[in-house]
Scaffold this active site. Structure first.
Site, short mmCIF file in Angstrom:
data_model
loop_
_atom_site.label_atom_id
_atom_site.label_comp_id
_atom_site.label_asym_id
_atom_site.label_seq_id
_atom_site.Cartn_x
_atom_site.Cartn_y
_atom_site.Cartn_z
N CYS A 215 0.80 -1.23 0.00
CA CYS A 215 0.00 0.00 0.00
C CYS A 215 0.83 1.28 0.00
CB CYS A 215 -0.97 0.01 1.17
SG CYS A 215 -0.21 0.33 2.77
N CYS B 18 12.91 -6.96 12.44
CA CYS B 18 13.45 -7.93 11.49
C CYS B 18 12.40 -8.12 10.39
CB CYS B 18 13.73 -9.23 12.23
SG CYS B 18 14.48 -10.49 11.20
N CYS C 282 1.62 -3.85 8.74
CA CYS C 282 1.33 -2.51 8.23
C CYS C 282 0.00 -2.04 8.82
CB CYS C 282 1.25 -2.55 6.72
SG CYS C 282 0.68 -0.99 5.99
N CYS D 42 -2.80 -1.58 5.68
CA CYS D 42 -3.35 -2.69 4.89
C CYS D 42 -3.25 -4.05 5.59
CB CYS D 42 -2.68 -2.75 3.52
SG CYS D 42 -1.03 -3.44 3.55
ZN LIG Z 1 0.49 -1.66 3.78
#
Ligand SMILES: [Zn+2]
Length: 149
Positions: free
Chosen positions: A66, A135, A112, A115
């Site tokens: 995204c 990581c 994230c 998204c």
């Molecule tokens: Zn994303």
């Protein structure tokens, strides 16, 4: 419509964006097989398989799915693991950290915030100033070069 507050590194401000919610089948059409396995099925790339591990020029690593800003290359460090490693995200707003007890381990998964892409895990054995080691899977990221970020 669900919205989420995301820090935009280029504009240096917090913006409100629509959350991106797609089914696995929709993501499958948009991503390579490897990207799909990692970001949607919480897979892990083979260590050293992503060339991002070697990127050190100024810029920002964004979500492959995204485009959300995730990590500055100035926070990248050589972890020796073969995965791109950072000591902090551009903003705590841009990532979601949640417990992951899969594979018989107690880890913190990093996703994230916009998204829901699986990015990797965060550990407490990183360098100063945070002591954190994010990581990441390089195939969950894309690199946007830029000297002033
Ligand atoms: Zn994303």
């Amino acid at each position: 419509m669900t919205t989420v507050a995301i820090y935009d590194a280029r504009q240096n401000r917090v913006v409100t964006l629509e959350k991106i919610e797609k089914s696995d089948a929709e993501w499958k059409k948009l991503l390579t097989k490897k990207q799909y396995e990692i970001t949607t099925k919480k897979g892990t790339e083979a260590p050293g398989s992503c060339p991002f591990d070697q990127v050190h020029e100024p810029g920002i690593f964004q979500c492959e799915r995204c485009g959300t800003d995730l990590f500055r290359s100035s926070t990248k460090f050589e972890s020796g693991t073969g995965w791109p490693s950072f000591y902090e995200p551009v903003s705590p707003l841009n990532v979601v950290e949640q417990p992951d007890n899969s594979l018989g381990m107690v880890r913190i998964e990093v996703l994230c915030a916009r998204c829901g892409s699986h990015l990797g895990h965060v550990f407490d054995d990183g360098p100063p100033p945070t002591g954190k080691r994010y990581c990441m899977n390089g195939f969950a990221l894309k690199f946007a070069p830029g000297g002033r970020l």
